[in-house]
Motif scaffolding. Structure first.
Motif, PDB file in Angstrom:
ATOM      1  N   GLU A  52       0.830  -1.209   0.000  1.00 16.97           N
ATOM      2  CA  GLU A  52       0.000   0.000   0.000  1.00 16.97           C
ATOM      3  C   GLU A  52       0.870   1.267   0.000  1.00 16.97           C
ATOM      4  N   ARG A  53       1.974   1.269   0.750  1.00 18.21           N
ATOM      5  CA  ARG A  53       2.883   2.434   0.749  1.00 18.21           C
ATOM      6  C   ARG A  53       3.513   2.630  -0.629  1.00 18.21           C
ATOM      7  N   LEU A  54       3.968   1.520  -1.198  1.00 20.25           N
ATOM      8  CA  LEU A  54       4.611   1.617  -2.516  1.00 20.25           C
ATOM      9  C   LEU A  54       3.608   2.068  -3.583  1.00 20.25           C
ATOM     10  N   TYR A  55       2.378   1.601  -3.472  1.00 16.71           N
ATOM     11  CA  TYR A  55       1.339   2.019  -4.433  1.00 16.71           C
ATOM     12  C   TYR A  55       1.041   3.516  -4.263  1.00 16.71           C
ATOM     13  N   ALA A  56       0.953   3.956  -3.009  1.00 18.90           N
ATOM     14  CA  ALA A  56       0.686   5.375  -2.741  1.00 18.90           C
ATOM     15  C   ALA A  56       1.815   6.260  -3.278  1.00 18.90           C
ATOM     16  N   ASP A  57       3.038   5.739  -3.269  1.00 10.67           N
ATOM     17  CA  ASP A  57       4.187   6.496  -3.800  1.00 10.67           C
ATOM     18  C   ASP A  57       4.329   6.340  -5.307  1.00 10.67           C
ATOM     19  N   GLY A  58       3.455   5.554  -5.920  1.00 11.95           N
ATOM     20  CA  GLY A  58       3.492   5.362  -7.368  1.00 11.95           C
ATOM     21  C   GLY A  58       4.541   4.376  -7.829  1.00 11.95           C
ATOM     22  N   ILE A  59       5.078   3.573  -6.916  1.00 14.21           N
ATOM     23  CA  ILE A  59       6.132   2.622  -7.277  1.00 14.21           C
ATOM     24  C   ILE A  59       5.557   1.244  -7.602  1.00 14.21           C
ATOM     25  N   ALA A  60       4.502   0.834  -6.865  1.00 13.08           N
ATOM     26  CA  ALA A  60       3.927  -0.502  -7.057  1.00 13.08           C
ATOM     27  C   ALA A  60       2.635  -0.417  -7.855  1.00 13.08           C
ATOM     28  N   ALA A  61       2.312  -1.505  -8.512  1.00 12.43           N
ATOM     29  CA  ALA A  61       1.068  -1.583  -9.281  1.00 12.43           C
ATOM     30  C   ALA A  61      -0.099  -1.927  -8.344  1.00 12.43           C
ATOM     31  N   GLN A  63      -2.224  -4.166  -8.768  1.00 12.29           N
ATOM     32  CA  GLN A  63      -2.307  -5.630  -8.678  1.00 12.29           C
ATOM     33  C   GLN A  63      -1.526  -6.156  -7.466  1.00 12.29           C
ATOM     34  N   GLU A  64      -0.405  -5.543  -7.142  1.00 13.33           N
ATOM     35  CA  GLU A  64       0.397  -5.974  -5.987  1.00 13.33           C
ATOM     36  C   GLU A  64      -0.370  -5.756  -4.678  1.00 13.33           C
ATOM     37  N   VAL A  65      -1.096  -4.676  -4.594  1.00 16.59           N
ATOM     38  CA  VAL A  65      -1.910  -4.411  -3.402  1.00 16.59           C
ATOM     39  C   VAL A  65      -3.047  -5.423  -3.318  1.00 16.59           C
ATOM     40  N   ASP A  66      -3.689  -5.665  -4.454  1.00 17.24           N
ATOM     41  CA  ASP A  66      -4.781  -6.647  -4.473  1.00 17.24           C
ATOM     42  C   ASP A  66      -4.284  -8.033  -4.063  1.00 17.24           C
ATOM     43  N   ASP A  67      -3.127  -8.426  -4.594  1.00 15.49           N
ATOM     44  CA  ASP A  67      -2.546  -9.726  -4.232  1.00 15.49           C
ATOM     45  C   ASP A  67      -2.221  -9.787  -2.742  1.00 15.49           C
ATOM     46  N   ALA A  68      -1.713  -8.699  -2.193  1.00 17.79           N
ATOM     47  CA  ALA A  68      -1.369  -8.659  -0.767  1.00 17.79           C
ATOM     48  C   ALA A  68      -2.627  -8.747   0.097  1.00 17.79           C
ATOM     49  N   ARG A  69      -3.702  -8.097  -0.340  1.00 19.28           N
ATOM     50  CA  ARG A  69      -4.977  -8.195   0.398  1.00 19.28           C
ATOM     51  C   ARG A  69      -5.508  -9.624   0.370  1.00 19.28           C
ATOM     52  N   ALA A  70      -5.433 -10.260  -0.778  1.00 22.91           N
ATOM     53  CA  ALA A  70      -5.884 -11.659  -0.891  1.00 22.91           C
ATOM     54  C   ALA A  70      -5.044 -12.567   0.006  1.00 22.91           C
ATOM     55  N   ALA A  71      -3.757 -12.291   0.101  1.00 23.77           N
ATOM     56  CA  ALA A  71      -2.875 -13.095   0.956  1.00 23.77           C
ATOM     57  C   ALA A  71      -3.260 -12.931   2.427  1.00 23.77           C
ATOM     58  N   VAL A  72      -3.678 -11.739   2.824  1.00 21.76           N
ATOM     59  CA  VAL A  72      -4.123 -11.520   4.208  1.00 21.76           C
ATOM     60  C   VAL A  72      -5.388 -12.331   4.481  1.00 21.76           C
ATOM     61  N   VAL A  73      -6.337 -12.294   3.551  1.00 22.06           N
ATOM     62  CA  VAL A  73      -7.579 -13.057   3.722  1.00 22.06           C
ATOM     63  C   VAL A  73      -7.270 -14.549   3.829  1.00 22.06           C
ATOM     64  N   ALA A  74      -6.391 -15.049   2.979  1.00 18.60           N
ATOM     65  CA  ALA A  74      -6.021 -16.462   3.016  1.00 18.60           C
ATOM     66  C   ALA A  74      -5.333 -16.814   4.342  1.00 18.60           C
TER      67      ALA A  74
END
Length: 163
Positions: A52-61, A63-74
């Motif tokens: 989420e930090r990297l996405y907010a800084d425009g560094i991450a896509a 999709q990476e945030v979505d994947d990380a959220r799915a990993a938390v749910v799992a």
């Protein structure tokens, strides 16, 4: 087996104990799985925060945030599953000691000590509820000058031996 046929037992009194070592191991294994799942969840949450930090800084896509959220749910699901397994293992361990379901008398020991029990519902020890019994009889007039023609007596039964 802690009792014999004919013994009076109280509600909840231990009657017998089965081999519990495999059950103890199941509890230990479930505890380890719970700790592993908790660590996985913590790791997934850390990765989500980073994404989420990297996405907010425009560094991450995104999709990476979505994947990380799915990993938390799992990981949350994995922890819940491990906790449930631990609960089941604990219940099974608690059942290693057979307790009297009612106050009464041990009517029969159906499984001798040392014989395997498979947990399929086969009775191990039979406990029967007892109640006061009345015994009526006639007293002979000659037995005592003060004896009445019929006398009632309440006789408590302390032990019952099977015939």
């Amino acid at each position: 087996v802690f009792v014999a046929e004919g013994d009076a037992v109280k509600l909840g009194q231990p009657l017998a104990h089965v081999e519990a070592e495999p059950l103890v191991q199941n509890v230990s294994q479930a505890q380890a799985q719970r700790e592993h799942a908790a660590a996985e969840l913590q790791n997934a949450r850390t990765k989500l925060q980073r994404a989420e930090r990297l996405y907010a800084d425009g560094i991450a896509a995104k999709q990476e945030v979505d994947d990380a959220r799915a990993a938390v749910v799992a990981a949350e699901s994995g922890l819940k599953s491990a906790q449930a397994s631990g609960g089941i293992a604990g219940v099974q361990l608690g059942r290693a000691t057979v307790h009297a379901p009612i106050a009464g008398v041990v009517a029969a020991i159906r499984v001798p000590a040392g014989q395997p029990v498979d947990g399929s519902g086969t009775p191990v020890i039979e406990v029967k509820k007892t109640s006061m019994s009345w015994m009526c009889g006639l007293a002979a007039r000659k037995a005592s000058a003060s004896a009445m023609s019929a006398t009632r007596a309440l006789i408590p039964v302390m032990k019952v031996r099977p015939a």
